[in-house]
Design a protein around this motif. Structure first.
Motif, mmCIF file in Angstrom:
data_model
loop_
_atom_site.group_PDB
_atom_site.id
_atom_site.type_symbol
_atom_site.label_atom_id
_atom_site.label_comp_id
_atom_site.label_asym_id
_atom_site.label_seq_id
_atom_site.Cartn_x
_atom_site.Cartn_y
_atom_site.Cartn_z
ATOM 1 N N SER A 1 65.195 55.295 73.058
ATOM 2 C CA SER A 1 65.899 56.564 73.202
ATOM 3 C C SER A 1 65.630 57.151 74.581
ATOM 4 O O SER A 1 64.671 56.799 75.253
ATOM 5 C CB SER A 1 65.434 57.539 72.115
ATOM 6 N N GLY A 2 66.487 58.089 74.996
ATOM 7 C CA GLY A 2 66.310 58.701 76.304
ATOM 8 C C GLY A 2 66.623 57.726 77.415
ATOM 9 O O GLY A 2 67.313 56.724 77.234
ATOM 10 N N TRP A 3 66.105 58.033 78.621
ATOM 11 C CA TRP A 3 66.295 57.175 79.781
ATOM 12 C C TRP A 3 64.960 56.575 80.174
ATOM 13 O O TRP A 3 63.911 57.075 79.818
ATOM 14 C CB TRP A 3 66.869 57.970 80.949
ATOM 15 N N GLY A 4 65.003 55.505 80.969
ATOM 16 C CA GLY A 4 63.754 54.920 81.435
ATOM 17 C C GLY A 4 63.847 53.426 81.624
ATOM 18 O O GLY A 4 64.885 52.887 81.993
ATOM 19 N N ALA A 5 62.744 52.751 81.348
ATOM 20 C CA ALA A 5 62.686 51.305 81.563
ATOM 21 C C ALA A 5 61.708 50.687 80.580
ATOM 22 O O ALA A 5 60.758 51.328 80.135
ATOM 23 C CB ALA A 5 62.254 50.989 82.991
ATOM 24 N N THR A 6 61.951 49.411 80.257
ATOM 25 C CA THR A 6 61.072 48.662 79.373
ATOM 26 C C THR A 6 60.702 47.338 80.034
ATOM 27 O O THR A 6 61.582 46.603 80.492
ATOM 28 C CB THR A 6 61.771 48.376 78.025
ATOM 29 N N GLY A 7 59.401 47.051 80.100
ATOM 30 C CA GLY A 7 58.932 45.781 80.639
ATOM 31 C C GLY A 7 59.384 45.498 82.047
ATOM 32 O O GLY A 7 59.699 44.361 82.403
ATOM 33 N N VAL B 1 61.862 58.918 79.270
ATOM 34 C CA VAL B 1 61.946 60.371 79.426
ATOM 35 C C VAL B 1 63.144 60.865 78.636
ATOM 36 O O VAL B 1 64.255 60.348 78.773
ATOM 37 C CB VAL B 1 62.028 60.787 80.915
ATOM 38 N N GLU B 2 62.917 61.852 77.806
ATOM 39 C CA GLU B 2 63.975 62.431 76.982
ATOM 40 C C GLU B 2 64.605 63.623 77.704
ATOM 41 O O GLU B 2 63.967 64.241 78.565
ATOM 42 C CB GLU B 2 63.394 62.901 75.639
ATOM 43 N N PRO B 3 65.839 63.968 77.368
ATOM 44 C CA PRO B 3 66.428 65.196 77.916
ATOM 45 C C PRO B 3 65.524 66.397 77.631
ATOM 46 O O PRO B 3 65.025 66.549 76.525
ATOM 47 C CB PRO B 3 67.759 65.307 77.162
ATOM 48 N N GLY B 4 65.305 67.208 78.666
ATOM 49 C CA GLY B 4 64.437 68.371 78.517
ATOM 50 C C GLY B 4 62.969 68.101 78.771
ATOM 51 O O GLY B 4 62.147 69.019 78.717
ATOM 52 N N GLU B 5 62.621 66.851 79.062
ATOM 53 C CA GLU B 5 61.223 66.490 79.312
ATOM 54 C C GLU B 5 60.969 66.260 80.802
ATOM 55 O O GLU B 5 61.880 65.930 81.559
ATOM 56 C CB GLU B 5 60.841 65.205 78.571
ATOM 57 N N ILE B 6 59.691 66.403 81.187
ATOM 58 C CA ILE B 6 59.231 66.051 82.530
ATOM 59 C C ILE B 6 58.168 64.974 82.388
ATOM 60 O O ILE B 6 57.166 65.173 81.694
ATOM 61 C CB ILE B 6 58.625 67.259 83.264
ATOM 62 N N VAL B 7 58.384 63.834 83.020
ATOM 63 C CA VAL B 7 57.382 62.777 83.080
ATOM 64 C C VAL B 7 56.839 62.739 84.502
ATOM 65 O O VAL B 7 57.599 62.580 85.461
ATOM 66 C CB VAL B 7 57.973 61.409 82.692
ATOM 67 N N ALA B 8 55.532 62.903 84.645
ATOM 68 C CA ALA B 8 54.877 62.849 85.947
ATOM 69 C C ALA B 8 54.326 61.442 86.169
ATOM 70 O O ALA B 8 53.600 60.913 85.320
ATOM 71 C CB ALA B 8 53.756 63.873 86.026
ATOM 72 N N ALA C 1 69.688 54.013 82.125
ATOM 73 C CA ALA C 1 69.974 55.187 82.958
ATOM 74 C C ALA C 1 71.434 55.566 82.806
ATOM 75 O O ALA C 1 72.275 54.719 82.482
ATOM 76 C CB ALA C 1 69.654 54.898 84.426
ATOM 77 N N PRO C 2 71.747 56.830 83.046
ATOM 78 C CA PRO C 2 73.152 57.227 83.011
ATOM 79 C C PRO C 2 73.899 56.651 84.210
ATOM 80 O O PRO C 2 73.279 56.069 85.112
ATOM 81 C CB PRO C 2 73.080 58.758 83.084
ATOM 82 N N PRO C 3 75.218 56.774 84.264
ATOM 83 C CA PRO C 3 75.961 56.330 85.448
ATOM 84 C C PRO C 3 75.425 57.008 86.705
ATOM 85 O O PRO C 3 74.856 58.108 86.638
ATOM 86 C CB PRO C 3 77.397 56.772 85.148
ATOM 87 N N LEU C 4 75.598 56.366 87.843
ATOM 88 C CA LEU C 4 75.041 56.879 89.095
ATOM 89 C C LEU C 4 75.465 58.310 89.384
ATOM 90 O O LEU C 4 74.677 59.107 89.922
ATOM 91 C CB LEU C 4 75.458 55.976 90.263
ATOM 92 N N GLU C 5 76.703 58.668 89.009
ATOM 93 C CA GLU C 5 77.166 60.018 89.291
ATOM 94 C C GLU C 5 76.474 61.065 88.435
ATOM 95 O O GLU C 5 76.586 62.259 88.696
ATOM 96 C CB GLU C 5 78.684 60.108 89.114
ATOM 97 N N ARG C 6 75.723 60.626 87.405
ATOM 98 C CA ARG C 6 74.996 61.559 86.548
ATOM 99 C C ARG C 6 73.497 61.526 86.831
ATOM 100 O O ARG C 6 72.691 62.018 86.046
ATOM 101 C CB ARG C 6 75.245 61.241 85.066
ATOM 102 N N ILE C 7 73.122 60.912 87.963
ATOM 103 C CA ILE C 7 71.725 60.868 88.390
ATOM 104 C C ILE C 7 71.555 61.742 89.624
ATOM 105 O O ILE C 7 72.382 61.721 90.540
ATOM 106 C CB ILE C 7 71.283 59.421 88.716
ATOM 107 N N GLY C 8 70.494 62.521 89.653
ATOM 108 C CA GLY C 8 70.104 63.262 90.846
ATOM 109 C C GLY C 8 68.852 62.639 91.415
ATOM 110 O O GLY C 8 67.899 62.372 90.677
ATOM 111 N N PHE C 9 68.828 62.372 92.725
ATOM 112 C CA PHE C 9 67.678 61.697 93.340
ATOM 113 C C PHE C 9 67.229 62.455 94.568
ATOM 114 O O PHE C 9 68.038 62.765 95.452
ATOM 115 C CB PHE C 9 68.045 60.255 93.714
ATOM 116 N N ALA D 1 67.987 68.545 81.642
ATOM 117 C CA ALA D 1 67.807 67.339 82.459
ATOM 118 C C ALA D 1 66.558 66.578 82.013
ATOM 119 O O ALA D 1 65.551 67.176 81.622
ATOM 120 C CB ALA D 1 67.685 67.712 83.933
ATOM 121 N N ALA D 2 66.638 65.274 82.067
ATOM 122 C CA ALA D 2 65.454 64.433 81.891
ATOM 123 C C ALA D 2 64.871 64.220 83.287
ATOM 124 O O ALA D 2 65.555 63.721 84.177
ATOM 125 C CB ALA D 2 65.833 63.099 81.258
ATOM 126 N N VAL D 3 63.626 64.617 83.506
ATOM 127 C CA VAL D 3 63.042 64.635 84.846
ATOM 128 C C VAL D 3 61.912 63.614 84.943
ATOM 129 O O VAL D 3 60.980 63.621 84.128
ATOM 130 C CB VAL D 3 62.491 66.036 85.202
#
Length: 268
Positions: free
Chosen positions: A2-8, A26-33, A62-70, A175-177
């Motif tokens: 669930s959420g966004w991120g990476a596995t392995g 990282v879930e929507p509304g969460e901050i992962v440091a 991850a969402p489409p590139l247009e839905r990512i802020g970097f 936002a998932a941060v």
């Protein structure tokens, strides 16, 4: 997952393994440091999540590139453009215009304290103001996934507080941060903490889980002990022991001690 991120996630660059079997969610509304020393793999992880690096193994969600802020380290603005021109340029890239753009522009400028600096060139802003502008540009299109590479490194204390407030607001708005940070007090305020060491996961979990996940325990001392297990904080020393703490005692006092102790334990 669930959420966004990476596995392995495994990333190899120039014959060197930059990341080895790293997972993060990282879930929507969460901050992962994401914390770790130089060369730990923080920037590689963030750039891979943003789609700028192709992993050798593992899965990125991850969402489409247009839905990512970097927001990259020490960049993210065009220095020869004014604050207003920076905003207009990014807005055009995302197709923002009219009342919607004005509402977002006003809110971001107000939050960043840049209302009175809209005609100034970005290169003439202070470091803290420039970082707050870069954050505002990354947030202008209200992304689903916001990736920040050490946004507060090197800025003044007041701007650092402002930036953390802006990050917290972005998360509260959904936002998932994922943010790399060198400031462990910021990590303590995140929902989850991922500690990297040499491209591998050293600790992972909520701040409380990270504190409890350190092997052995740390004690304070007035004099240094074994150099391989001792470090200085302020006027006193910390000493890591591989033994479990006495009943009722904490393993470590904070995230900083946890990161150092876990690194020592890995080397031991």
């Amino acid at each position: 997952m669930s959420g966004w991120g990476a596995t392995g996630l495994t990333v190899e660059r120039g014959g060197h393994t930059s990341l080895a079997d790293v997972s993060v969610t990282v879930e929507p509304g969460e901050i992962v440091a994401v914390v770790g020393g130089d060369g730990a793999g923080k920037t590689t992880l963030l750039r891979t999540l943003a789609g700028a690096i192709r992993p050798a193994a593992g899965e990125v969600s991850a969402p489409p590139l247009e839905r990512i802020g970097f927001m990259p380290t020490a960049a993210g603005v065009w220095r020869d453009l004014s604050v207003d021109e920076n905003i207009a340029f990014v807005a055009a890239a995302h197709g923002l215009a009219g009342a919607e753009l004005e509402e977002r522009r006003a809110a971001l400028l107000r939050g960043a304290g840049l209302e009175g600096a809209t005609t100034r060139l970005a290169r003439n802003l202070s470091g803290g103001m420039r970082q707050k502008l870069a954050f505002s540009l990354a947030m202008l299109h209200r992304p689903d996934l916001l990736i920040l590479d050490e946004p507060s490194t090197g800025v003044d204390p007041v701007s650092r507080v402002d930036l953390w407030r802006m990050v917290s607001l972005a998360a509260s708005q959904g936002a998932a941060v994922v943010m790399a940070t060198t400031y462990l007090d910021e990590a303590e305020r995140a929902h989850r903490v991922l500690v990297l060491n040499g491209g591998s996961v050293l600790l992972d979990g909520t701040p409380a889980e990270v504190l409890d996940g350190v092997p052995g325990h740390v004690v304070e001392a007035d004099a240094p002990g074994d150099p391989a297990r001792t470090w200085r904080r302020g006027r006193r020393y910390r000493v890591w022991s591989p033994e479990d703490p006495p009943t009722g005692a904490a393993r470590v006092s904070d995230i900083e001690d946890a990161v150092v102790a876990a690194a020592i334990a890995k080397g031991a």
